[in-house]
Design a protein around this motif. Sequence first.
Motif, PDB file in Angstrom:
ATOM      1  N   ARG A  46     -27.641 -40.727 -24.967  1.00 45.48           N
ATOM      2  CA  ARG A  46     -26.407 -41.926 -24.125  1.00 45.48           C
ATOM      3  C   ARG A  46     -25.422 -41.936 -25.464  1.00 45.48           C
ATOM      4  N   ASN A  47     -25.427 -41.955 -26.525  1.00 46.35           N
ATOM      5  CA  ASN A  47     -24.915 -42.240 -27.769  1.00 46.35           C
ATOM      6  C   ASN A  47     -24.718 -40.851 -29.064  1.00 46.35           C
ATOM      7  N   LEU A  48     -23.898 -40.668 -28.924  1.00 45.75           N
ATOM      8  CA  LEU A  48     -23.500 -39.406 -29.757  1.00 45.75           C
ATOM      9  C   LEU A  48     -22.790 -40.128 -31.408  1.00 45.75           C
ATOM     10  N   LYS A  49     -22.735 -41.660 -31.004  1.00 44.72           N
ATOM     11  CA  LYS A  49     -22.474 -41.894 -31.865  1.00 44.72           C
ATOM     12  C   LYS A  49     -23.441 -42.392 -33.365  1.00 44.72           C
ATOM     13  N   VAL A  50     -24.738 -42.330 -32.784  1.00 43.85           N
ATOM     14  CA  VAL A  50     -25.694 -42.608 -33.250  1.00 43.85           C
ATOM     15  C   VAL A  50     -25.863 -41.203 -34.471  1.00 43.85           C
ATOM     16  N   ILE A  51     -26.203 -39.452 -33.370  1.00 41.71           N
ATOM     17  CA  ILE A  51     -26.249 -38.674 -34.218  1.00 41.71           C
ATOM     18  C   ILE A  51     -24.990 -38.475 -34.957  1.00 41.71           C
ATOM     19  N   LEU A  52     -23.668 -38.603 -34.735  1.00 43.51           N
ATOM     20  CA  LEU A  52     -22.597 -38.590 -35.311  1.00 43.51           C
ATOM     21  C   LEU A  52     -23.311 -39.272 -37.506  1.00 43.51           C
ATOM     22  N   SER A  53     -23.528 -40.740 -37.301  1.00 45.70           N
ATOM     23  CA  SER A  53     -23.913 -40.827 -38.452  1.00 45.70           C
ATOM     24  C   SER A  53     -25.272 -40.306 -39.426  1.00 45.70           C
ATOM     25  N   ILE A  54     -26.588 -39.939 -38.143  1.00 50.93           N
ATOM     26  CA  ILE A  54     -27.265 -39.348 -38.469  1.00 50.93           C
ATOM     27  C   ILE A  54     -27.189 -36.958 -39.593  1.00 50.93           C
ATOM     28  N   LEU A  55     -26.168 -37.214 -38.815  1.00 50.88           N
ATOM     29  CA  LEU A  55     -25.401 -36.335 -39.045  1.00 50.88           C
ATOM     30  C   LEU A  55     -24.205 -36.172 -40.435  1.00 50.88           C
ATOM     31  N   SER A  56     -23.793 -37.000 -40.359  1.00 55.86           N
ATOM     32  CA  SER A  56     -23.307 -38.028 -41.975  1.00 55.86           C
ATOM     33  C   SER A  56     -23.516 -37.992 -43.456  1.00 55.86           C
ATOM     34  N   GLU A  57     -24.662 -39.036 -42.865  1.00 56.51           N
ATOM     35  CA  GLU A  57     -25.837 -39.580 -43.753  1.00 56.51           C
ATOM     36  C   GLU A  57     -26.481 -38.825 -44.765  1.00 56.51           C
ATOM     37  N   LYS A  58     -27.500 -37.920 -43.656  1.00 59.46           N
ATOM     38  CA  LYS A  58     -28.139 -37.076 -43.953  1.00 59.46           C
ATOM     39  C   LYS A  58     -28.054 -36.122 -44.481  1.00 59.46           C
ATOM     40  N   HIS A  59     -26.735 -35.067 -43.607  1.00 59.47           N
ATOM     41  CA  HIS A  59     -26.535 -33.455 -43.750  1.00 59.47           C
ATOM     42  C   HIS A  59     -25.053 -33.271 -44.286  1.00 59.47           C
ATOM     43  N   GLN A  60     -24.664 -34.810 -44.380  1.00 58.09           N
ATOM     44  CA  GLN A  60     -23.201 -34.721 -45.197  1.00 58.09           C
ATOM     45  C   GLN A  60     -22.066 -33.747 -44.732  1.00 58.09           C
ATOM     46  N   ILE A  61     -22.267 -33.884 -42.759  1.00 60.60           N
ATOM     47  CA  ILE A  61     -21.880 -32.719 -42.576  1.00 60.60           C
ATOM     48  C   ILE A  61     -20.736 -33.860 -41.445  1.00 60.60           C
ATOM     49  N   ASN A  62     -19.676 -34.149 -41.125  1.00 61.87           N
ATOM     50  CA  ASN A  62     -18.709 -34.671 -40.882  1.00 61.87           C
ATOM     51  C   ASN A  62     -17.718 -33.617 -39.607  1.00 61.87           C
ATOM     52  N   VAL A  63     -17.659 -34.275 -38.594  1.00 65.62           N
ATOM     53  CA  VAL A  63     -17.420 -33.926 -36.946  1.00 65.62           C
ATOM     54  C   VAL A  63     -16.902 -35.460 -36.538  1.00 65.62           C
ATOM     55  N   SER A  64     -15.951 -34.804 -35.656  1.00 69.85           N
ATOM     56  CA  SER A  64     -15.319 -36.018 -34.844  1.00 69.85           C
ATOM     57  C   SER A  64     -16.840 -35.844 -33.496  1.00 69.85           C
ATOM     58  N   LYS A  65     -16.229 -36.941 -32.399  1.00 70.39           N
ATOM     59  CA  LYS A  65     -17.403 -36.384 -31.269  1.00 70.39           C
ATOM     60  C   LYS A  65     -16.917 -35.272 -30.292  1.00 70.39           C
ATOM     61  N   VAL A  66     -15.743 -35.515 -30.556  1.00 73.05           N
ATOM     62  CA  VAL A  66     -15.593 -33.921 -29.701  1.00 73.05           C
ATOM     63  C   VAL A  66     -15.341 -32.662 -29.853  1.00 73.05           C
ATOM     64  N   THR A  67     -16.064 -32.704 -31.795  1.00 72.05           N
ATOM     65  CA  THR A  67     -15.899 -31.353 -31.567  1.00 72.05           C
ATOM     66  C   THR A  67     -17.694 -31.354 -31.583  1.00 72.05           C
ATOM     67  N   LEU A  68     -18.128 -31.853 -32.349  1.00 70.35           N
ATOM     68  CA  LEU A  68     -20.022 -32.406 -30.875  1.00 70.35           C
ATOM     69  C   LEU A  68     -19.797 -32.313 -29.812  1.00 70.35           C
ATOM     70  N   GLN A  69     -19.711 -32.435 -28.746  1.00 68.95           N
ATOM     71  CA  GLN A  69     -19.758 -32.697 -27.747  1.00 68.95           C
ATOM     72  C   GLN A  69     -19.617 -31.201 -26.982  1.00 68.95           C
ATOM     73  N   ASN A  70     -18.016 -30.444 -27.835  1.00 64.42           N
ATOM     74  CA  ASN A  70     -17.943 -29.429 -27.587  1.00 64.42           C
ATOM     75  C   ASN A  70     -19.227 -27.819 -27.911  1.00 64.42           C
ATOM     76  N   PHE A  71     -19.786 -28.409 -28.778  1.00 69.53           N
ATOM     77  CA  PHE A  71     -20.560 -27.702 -29.874  1.00 69.53           C
ATOM     78  C   PHE A  71     -21.602 -27.385 -28.693  1.00 69.53           C
ATOM     79  N   LEU A  72     -22.055 -28.352 -28.834  1.00 72.37           N
ATOM     80  CA  LEU A  72     -22.948 -28.051 -27.371  1.00 72.37           C
ATOM     81  C   LEU A  72     -22.726 -27.669 -26.402  1.00 72.37           C
ATOM     82  N   LYS A  73     -22.072 -28.064 -25.576  1.00 70.02           N
ATOM     83  CA  LYS A  73     -21.889 -27.032 -24.639  1.00 70.02           C
ATOM     84  C   LYS A  73     -21.562 -26.015 -25.153  1.00 70.02           C
ATOM     85  N   GLU A  74     -21.011 -25.207 -25.810  1.00 69.42           N
ATOM     86  CA  GLU A  74     -20.867 -23.932 -26.166  1.00 69.42           C
ATOM     87  C   GLU A  74     -22.357 -23.510 -27.011  1.00 69.42           C
TER      88      GLU A  74
END
Length: 94
Positions: A63-91
Amino acid sequence: MKEVSRLTDIKWLRIVEFFNAWENAETLSEKQKTLYIKEGRGAKVKLDPVKEILPGLIKENSRNLKVILSILSEKHQINVSKVTLQNFLKETNL
């Protein structure tokens, strides 16, 4: 231009850019290339390395993509927007 923009739900500046590219193209094949969507649009390739990790993150934080974005940013040094993540998940049907 504004009427075409309203009918097609495309910003008028994009329509102007399209017509300029069409007029500047010299050959028919160049004109046809102006109709294609350029590469690089959509979910970014930089999410591919964490593709295996994402299903687990989604299951934990569905229910919270912001948490996933922060994990990606902190642990994997991957910075993407919420929309980009949503599009990737849909694709990728994740």
